[in-house]
Design a protein around this motif. Structure first.
Motif, PDB file in Angstrom:
ATOM      1  N   ILE A  22       0.849  -1.196   0.000  1.00  0.00           N
ATOM      2  CA  ILE A  22       0.000   0.000   0.000  1.00  0.00           C
ATOM      3  C   ILE A  22       0.882   1.243   0.000  1.00  0.00           C
ATOM      4  O   ILE A  22       2.090   1.169   0.242  1.00  0.00           O
ATOM      5  CB  ILE A  22      -0.962   0.015   1.210  1.00  0.00           C
ATOM      6  CG1 ILE A  22      -0.177  -0.050   2.531  1.00  0.00           C
ATOM      7  CG2 ILE A  22      -1.950  -1.127   1.121  1.00  0.00           C
ATOM      8  CD1 ILE A  22      -1.048  -0.026   3.766  1.00  0.00           C
ATOM      9  N   ASP A  23       0.277   2.390  -0.261  1.00  0.00           N
ATOM     10  CA  ASP A  23       1.034   3.628  -0.388  1.00  0.00           C
ATOM     11  C   ASP A  23       0.543   4.637   0.642  1.00  0.00           C
ATOM     12  O   ASP A  23      -0.654   4.766   0.894  1.00  0.00           O
ATOM     13  CB  ASP A  23       0.875   4.206  -1.801  1.00  0.00           C
ATOM     14  CG  ASP A  23       1.769   5.410  -2.035  1.00  0.00           C
ATOM     15  OD1 ASP A  23       2.862   5.448  -1.448  1.00  0.00           O
ATOM     16  OD2 ASP A  23       1.372   6.299  -2.803  1.00  0.00           O
ATOM     17  N   GLY A  24       1.487   5.345   1.257  1.00  0.00           N
ATOM     18  CA  GLY A  24       1.121   6.396   2.184  1.00  0.00           C
ATOM     19  C   GLY A  24       1.077   5.943   3.636  1.00  0.00           C
ATOM     20  O   GLY A  24       1.084   4.736   3.938  1.00  0.00           O
ATOM     21  N   HIS A  25       1.043   6.919   4.537  1.00  0.00           N
ATOM     22  CA  HIS A  25       1.053   6.657   5.975  1.00  0.00           C
ATOM     23  C   HIS A  25       0.016   7.538   6.663  1.00  0.00           C
ATOM     24  O   HIS A  25      -0.323   8.617   6.174  1.00  0.00           O
ATOM     25  CB  HIS A  25       2.438   6.930   6.562  1.00  0.00           C
ATOM     26  CG  HIS A  25       3.501   6.033   6.026  1.00  0.00           C
ATOM     27  ND1 HIS A  25       3.686   4.749   6.474  1.00  0.00           N
ATOM     28  CD2 HIS A  25       4.433   6.232   5.052  1.00  0.00           C
ATOM     29  CE1 HIS A  25       4.694   4.190   5.820  1.00  0.00           C
ATOM     30  NE2 HIS A  25       5.162   5.064   4.951  1.00  0.00           N
ATOM     31  N   TYR A  26      -0.452   7.096   7.816  1.00  0.00           N
ATOM     32  CA  TYR A  26      -1.357   7.897   8.620  1.00  0.00           C
ATOM     33  C   TYR A  26      -0.599   9.014   9.338  1.00  0.00           C
ATOM     34  O   TYR A  26      -1.144  10.070   9.619  1.00  0.00           O
ATOM     35  CB  TYR A  26      -2.064   7.054   9.687  1.00  0.00           C
ATOM     36  CG  TYR A  26      -2.860   5.888   9.161  1.00  0.00           C
ATOM     37  CD1 TYR A  26      -3.391   5.873   7.867  1.00  0.00           C
ATOM     38  CD2 TYR A  26      -3.104   4.775   9.967  1.00  0.00           C
ATOM     39  CE1 TYR A  26      -4.128   4.805   7.407  1.00  0.00           C
ATOM     40  CE2 TYR A  26      -3.853   3.705   9.516  1.00  0.00           C
ATOM     41  CZ  TYR A  26      -4.349   3.719   8.227  1.00  0.00           C
ATOM     42  OH  TYR A  26      -5.082   2.645   7.782  1.00  0.00           O
TER      43      TYR A  26
END
Length: 369
Positions: free
Chosen positions: A326-330
Motif C-alpha cells: 500500500i502507499d502512504g502513511h497515517y
C-alpha cells in the motif's frame, strides 16, 4: 480517567501494483476501520482493524463498524487503562466479533502508554529487541515470477519469505516451490502458505514431492480437523493460522500436538490483550509464532511491531505488515516503514503513531457522553 468520546472512520487502502492473489481470493483494495478514543483529560488513543476482504474468514469491514457501533455506547465513562475491564464490558455488550473489539483494545493500550509516557511494548513486559524481522508474502504467480520476487526481496533484506500456494493444480504448486527454493540464499527461511486452499491428499503429496526442500507448511487445509489429519503424514513442520480463531483454539491445538508453530493475527483473537496471553502460552509450549494481522495501515503495523518486540528468543518468526503493498502513511512524521527487511519499534509513547484526524474527513460514527 474516563472515556468521553469514540470516533470511527472508514478508509480505503488500495493495493499498489499487481493484485494480491491467494488460493481463495484476489484483492485489489482493502477497507479499513480506524477508531479514536478520547478521554476526559484530553488523551487520545487510536486503533485499527482491517479484515482481509469479506471471503478470507467470517469477518468483514462493514461488520467491524457495525459491531463497534454496538459496543461503543457501553464504554463511555469507563477507564480505558483498565484493559481487562474494558474487554469484559465489550463481551457483555456484544457476543463474539473479536476482530472489531481488537481495534478498541488497541486504542486503550495506546492511551495507557501515553498516560504513563511508555511505549506499548514496555507495558507488555519490555522489548527484547528494538529492531524486529519482517517477512514478505509472495502471491500466487508462475514459478518464474515467484522466483524473481524472491531474489528481489532477499536483496532488500528479507530473511523469511512466505510463498502462496493452492487454488490451482498441484503440479503448478510443486513447480513454484521448487523454483523459489533454487534461488534462496543461506539464512533465508521459507514458509509455504496455502491459506486453506489444499485438500488433505494434495497437502500430503506436495510435502512428499518437496521433501528435500526446507520449509514450514502453513495452513494447508480448510478446517482444523483436516489439518489434524495431516499429523504424521507430512515431511515438513505444520503451522496453523486461520483455524486459530481464539485462545481456546490455540490451547486445543497445543493439547492435540497439532502444530509446530502458529501464524497469529491480533485482530482474529481479539487484540493486544489476548495476543499477550497467546505469547505466554506459546512460550510455555516452546512453539514459535508470528505477530501479524490480516491487513491494515500504520496503526496495525505499529501494534504488530510492539508485540513482536516482546517475544523472546527463537520463538519469534517475524511480523508481516501490509506496508509493501500500500502507499502512504497515517502519520508522516512517525511512519512504520521497512528498512532492510526489518522494522524498528516506534519511539513515541503508546503505539508511537498518531494519525492526523483532519486528513480523515468526518467520522462515520461518533459516540460521546
Amino acid at each position: 480517567m474516563k472515556i468521553c468520546q469514540i470516533d470511527v472512520w472508514q478508509k480505503d487502502l488500495p493495493i499498489q501494483g499487481p493484485a494480491y492473489k491467494m488460493a481463495l481470493q484476489t484483492l485489489t483494495a482493502l477497507d479499513t476501520t480506524l477508531v479514536r478514543i478520547t478521554t476526559d483529560n484530553g488523551i487520545e488513543g487510536w486503533g485499527e482493524v482491517c479484515p482481509l476482504g469479506p471471503a478470507y474468514q467470517p469477518q468483514h469491514a462493514a461488520g467491524a463498524r457495525a459491531a463497534i457501533g454496538e459496543i461503543a455506547p457501553h464504554l463511555l465513562g469507563e477507564n480505558p487503562q483498565y484493559t481487562e475491564q474494558i474487554n469484559q464490558r465489550m463481551h457483555q455488550a456484544l457476543c463474539g466479533s473479536l476482530y472489531a473489539k481488537s481495534a478498541i483494545d488497541m486504542a486503550c493500550w495506546d492511551i495507557s502508554g501515553k498516560a504513563y509516557n511508555s511505549r506499548v511494548c514496555d507495558l507488555l513486559g519490555g522489548a527484547v529487541r528494538e529492531v524486529i524481522p519482517s517477512y514478505y508474502a509472495i502471491g500466487l504467480s508462475s514459478p518464474e515470477e515467484a522466483a524473481s520476487v524472491a531474489v528481489k526481496k532477499q536483496a532488500e533484506g528479507f530473511r523469511r519469505l512466505q510463498l502462496k500456494v493452492g487454488g490451482r493444480t498441484l503440479d503448478e504448486d510443486i513447480a513454484c516451490v521448487s523454483k523459489v527454493a533454487e534461488v534462496l540464499t543461506p539464512g533465508t527461511e521459507l514458509a509455504v502458505d496455502a491459506n486453506r486452499g489444499l485438500n488433505v491428499n494434495d497437502a500430503i503429496q506436495l510435502s512428499a514431492a518437496c521433501r528435500d526442500i526446507r520449509f514450514v507448511f502453513e495452513q494447508p487445509c480448510q478446517t482444523y480437523e483436516q489439518c489434524l489429519h495431516l499429523r504424521g503424514n507430512l515431511h515438513h513442520p505444520l503451522w496453523l493460522d486461520e483455524v486459530i480463531e481464539d485462545l481456546n483454539g490455540l490451547l486445543r491445538a497445543i493439547g492435540d500436538n497439532a502444530a509446530q508453530g502458529f501464524g497469529m493475527k491480533q485482530s482474529r483473537i481479539g487484540g493486544i490483550s489476548l495476543m499477550r496471553t497467546a505469547r505466554e502460552i506459546c512460550a510455555v509450549a516452546g512453539l514459535p509464532m508470528t505477530c501479524d494481522d490480516s491487513w491494515g495501515g500504520d496503526l496495525v503495523a505499529a501494534s504488530c511491531v510492539h508485540l513482536g518486540a516482546t517475544v523472546t528468543g527463537n520463538l519469534f518468526a517475524g511480523s508481516w505488515i501490509a506496508a509493501p503493498y500500500i502507499d502512504g502513511h497515517y502519520d508522516n512524521q512517525n511512519p512504520v516503514a521497512l528498512h532492510n527487511g526489518q522494522l524498528r519499534v516506534p519511539e513515541g509513547a503508546g503505539l508511537g503513531v498518531t494519525p492526523d484526524g483532519t486528513r480523515l474527513g468526518s467520522p462515520a460514527m461518533s459516540f460521546s457522553l
